[in-house]
Design a protein around this motif. Structure first.
Motif, short mmCIF file in Angstrom:
data_model
loop_
_atom_site.label_atom_id
_atom_site.label_comp_id
_atom_site.label_asym_id
_atom_site.label_seq_id
_atom_site.Cartn_x
_atom_site.Cartn_y
_atom_site.Cartn_z
N GLU A 423 -20.39 42.13 17.13
CA GLU A 423 -19.67 43.38 17.28
C GLU A 423 -18.25 43.32 16.72
O GLU A 423 -17.79 44.25 16.05
N LYS A 424 -17.56 42.22 16.98
CA LYS A 424 -16.17 42.11 16.51
C LYS A 424 -16.10 42.22 14.99
O LYS A 424 -15.28 42.96 14.44
N GLU A 425 -16.98 41.48 14.30
CA GLU A 425 -16.94 41.46 12.84
C GLU A 425 -17.40 42.79 12.24
O GLU A 425 -16.80 43.31 11.30
N TYR A 426 -18.48 43.36 12.79
CA TYR A 426 -18.97 44.58 12.15
C TYR A 426 -18.01 45.75 12.36
O TYR A 426 -17.81 46.57 11.47
N LYS A 427 -17.38 45.80 13.53
CA LYS A 427 -16.40 46.87 13.75
C LYS A 427 -15.21 46.71 12.81
O LYS A 427 -14.68 47.69 12.27
N ASP A 428 -14.80 45.46 12.63
CA ASP A 428 -13.67 45.18 11.74
C ASP A 428 -13.98 45.64 10.31
O ASP A 428 -13.15 46.30 9.66
N TYR A 429 -15.18 45.33 9.83
CA TYR A 429 -15.53 45.71 8.46
C TYR A 429 -15.78 47.21 8.31
O TYR A 429 -15.45 47.80 7.27
N PHE A 430 -16.33 47.82 9.33
CA PHE A 430 -16.52 49.27 9.24
C PHE A 430 -15.17 50.00 9.25
O PHE A 430 -14.98 51.00 8.56
N LEU A 431 -14.23 49.46 10.03
CA LEU A 431 -12.89 50.05 10.03
C LEU A 431 -12.21 49.86 8.67
O LEU A 431 -11.50 50.75 8.19
N LYS A 432 -12.46 48.72 8.04
CA LYS A 432 -11.93 48.50 6.69
C LYS A 432 -12.53 49.49 5.70
O LYS A 432 -11.85 50.01 4.82
N THR A 433 -13.81 49.76 5.87
CA THR A 433 -14.48 50.74 5.00
C THR A 433 -13.79 52.09 5.09
O THR A 433 -13.51 52.74 4.08
N ILE A 434 -13.51 52.49 6.32
CA ILE A 434 -12.85 53.78 6.55
C ILE A 434 -11.47 53.79 5.91
O ILE A 434 -11.04 54.80 5.35
N GLU A 435 -10.79 52.65 5.97
CA GLU A 435 -9.45 52.56 5.38
C GLU A 435 -9.50 52.63 3.86
O GLU A 435 -8.71 53.33 3.23
N TYR A 436 -10.42 51.89 3.26
CA TYR A 436 -10.44 51.75 1.80
C TYR A 436 -11.04 52.95 1.07
O TYR A 436 -10.69 53.23 -0.08
N ASP A 437 -11.96 53.65 1.73
CA ASP A 437 -12.75 54.66 1.02
C ASP A 437 -11.94 55.92 0.74
O ASP A 437 -11.51 56.61 1.66
N LEU A 438 -11.77 56.23 -0.53
CA LEU A 438 -11.04 57.43 -0.93
C LEU A 438 -11.96 58.63 -1.13
O LEU A 438 -11.51 59.76 -1.17
N SER A 439 -13.26 58.36 -1.28
CA SER A 439 -14.20 59.47 -1.51
C SER A 439 -14.61 60.14 -0.20
O SER A 439 -14.91 61.32 -0.16
N GLY A 440 -14.67 59.35 0.86
CA GLY A 440 -15.06 59.87 2.17
C GLY A 440 -16.52 59.64 2.52
O GLY A 440 -16.89 59.67 3.69
N ASP A 441 -17.37 59.38 1.52
CA ASP A 441 -18.80 59.24 1.78
C ASP A 441 -19.12 57.96 2.55
O ASP A 441 -19.88 57.97 3.52
N LEU A 442 -18.54 56.84 2.11
CA LEU A 442 -18.79 55.57 2.78
C LEU A 442 -18.12 55.54 4.15
O LEU A 442 -18.65 54.98 5.11
N ALA A 443 -16.95 56.15 4.23
CA ALA A 443 -16.24 56.22 5.51
C ALA A 443 -17.08 56.97 6.55
O ALA A 443 -17.12 56.59 7.73
N LYS A 444 -17.76 58.00 6.10
CA LYS A 444 -18.62 58.78 7.01
C LYS A 444 -19.73 57.91 7.58
O LYS A 444 -20.03 57.96 8.78
#
Length: 451
Positions: A423-444
């Motif tokens: 859980e710790k690692e996957y939440k961390d990487y999903f939060l990074k996805t939300i931060e990095y994604d400029l298109s919005g699709d991956l963040a969603k």
């Protein structure tokens, strides 16, 4: 109430106001520092949030407005960017940076007349700034005032010289333009668009056909996203040659770049009227129909382009993308494979190809494609889907080392760790996805995973 008590009350109010102001400034500064730090790490979402919080506390802070506007530009939210840069200009009418960003944004929004209005209000003292001069000149060129545009430029700078060469092209002064390009090239200048224009001059240098030169240069101007200048050239060609097919085609493409799809359709159909058997016309018409959300007509026109011999990476990739959107994964796969024959290691083809293959459950095929392309990112993705956690982690970590701010890689690492219930690692990487994604699709997608 005696005067002494009144003075005490006023003094207390004044003191409280000072304390509140100091508190607001300190808190705002803390958000600014956090925002700058997050921006340096490509944490765009958090950076935007930090600067917006700072803006609430200090709404007239020019630096905050500029930084907020810059992030909105990255998100291609031009409307919000425009608002922020207008605030920055209002906060400080003597800073050329604010005006430069505002004019650049208005150009991106095709608000050329609004940009001219802004230019007229710029104080003379800052009007000669190099970057600001370039944006001002672009506006006047887009309005067809080429001589004014040339006069505005800072012709001592590399960028100013380059844009002068572009403006001279639109005036038909090719020798003078080429001399500038050759001079910049000899000094190894790194100016965006210079290699394309230089290559175009090399392409036309042995031709005596004036129309061919004009069309080729207009095509290059479209390629470096200067459609207004391309339009000037193409309209001149059409005036002299009212039935010239290629002029209408590339004029239509200029219209596409300006998001004027009705005009684009009209010009491209004029090209088709002059030559119904030329594939490129149908390809561009397909692009227009897709922009108009008419996918079936888009496919029909692009297929016509292919049947007429216009076959390349872009035609098949566009067909594949439309097929995938319509849920026709098998046909999409076929078209992406065809696109791949023109560019075997092009990620913009490989990624959608692997995606539609995975959707069909053909993981072995997906693995072969990724391995042939020698692409760690794609191999890691496929191994996530196959459930090979060790190989997935190995290849994704290699990919992450090369692209540390990739939203896609972060998403796939998040999916991998989620399968491992880490859980710790996957939440961390999903939060990074939300931060990095400029298109919005991956963040969603990432947000769905961490609900």
């Amino acid at each position: 109430m005696n005067k002494i008590n009144l003075y005490k009350i006023l003094a207390a109010i004044f003191l409280v106001a000072i304390v509140i102001t100091v508190f607001r400034v300190k808190l705002s500064d803390s958000y600014i520092k956090k925002g700058a730090n997050n921006l340096s790490r490509n944490y765009f979402k958090s950076a935007l949030s930090d600067f917006e919080k700072a803006s609430i506390l200090m709404p007239n802070n020019e630096y905050i407005n500029i930084k907020t506007g810059e992030i909105y530009l990255l998100y291609k939210n031009y409307n919000q960017a425009e608002k922020q840069f207008k605030k920055a200009v209002k906060a400080n009418k003597k800073n050329p940076i604010s005006y430069t960003y505002l004019i650049k944004t208005l150009i991106l929004e095709n608000k050329i007349n609004d940009a001219e209005t802004v230019i007229k209000k710029i104080p003379r003292k800052i009007g000669n700034d190099d970057n600001l001069s370039t944006q001002k000149a672009r506006v006047y060129a887009d309005l067809g005032k080429i001589d004014d545009a040339i006069n505005i430029l800072n012709q001592d700078s590399k960028k100013g010289k380059f844009y002068k060469s572009l403006f001279l092209i639109s005036k038909g002064q090719l020798k003078e333009s080429q001399d500038i390009i050759n001079n910049l090239k000899s000094k190894e200048s790194s100016v965006d668009g210079l290699p394309i224009i230089n290559k175009t001059f090399e392409k036309i240098q042995n031709s005596d056909n004036t129309t061919f030169k004009s069309i080729t240069l207009a095509e290059a101007l479209n390629e470096i996203n200067e459609p207004y200048l391309a339009e000037i050239i193409l309209n001149k060609v059409i005036k002299d040659n009212p039935k010239y097919r290629d002029a209408f085609i590339y004029l239509g493409y200029s219209n596409i770049l300006k998001e004027n799809y009705n005009q684009a359709s009209d010009n491209i159909q004029k090209a088709i009227q002059e030559d119904p058997a030329y594939g490129l016309s149908y390809y561009f018409l397909g692009e227009v129909r897709l922009k108009e959300n008419n996918a079936n007509e888009a496919i029909n026109n692009i297929n016509k382009a292919v049947n007429l011999g216009y076959k390349n990476k872009n035609t098949y990739k566009l067909l594949g993308n439309i097929n995938e959107q319509q849920g026709n994964n098998k046909t999409a796969e076929e078209n992406f494979y065809k696109a791949l024959t023109f560019a075997p290691k092009d990620e913009t083809v490989l990624m959608p190809l692997i995606n539609v293959i995975i959707k069909q459950g053909k993981l072995t095929d997906a693995e072969k494609i990724a391995a042939t392309a020698e692409n760690n990112k794609l191999l890691g993705w496929v191994y996530v889907e196959k459930g090979d956690k060790e190989k997935a982690l190995e290849y994704l970590q290699k990919a992450e080392a090369k692209e540390p701010s990739s939203a896609f890689i972060s998403l796939k690492l998040g999916e991998l760790y989620k399968k491992q219930s880490n859980e710790k690692e996957y939440k961390d990487y999903f939060l990074k996805t939300i931060e990095y994604d400029l298109s919005g699709d991956l963040a969603k997608l990432a947000k769905e995973y961490i609900k």
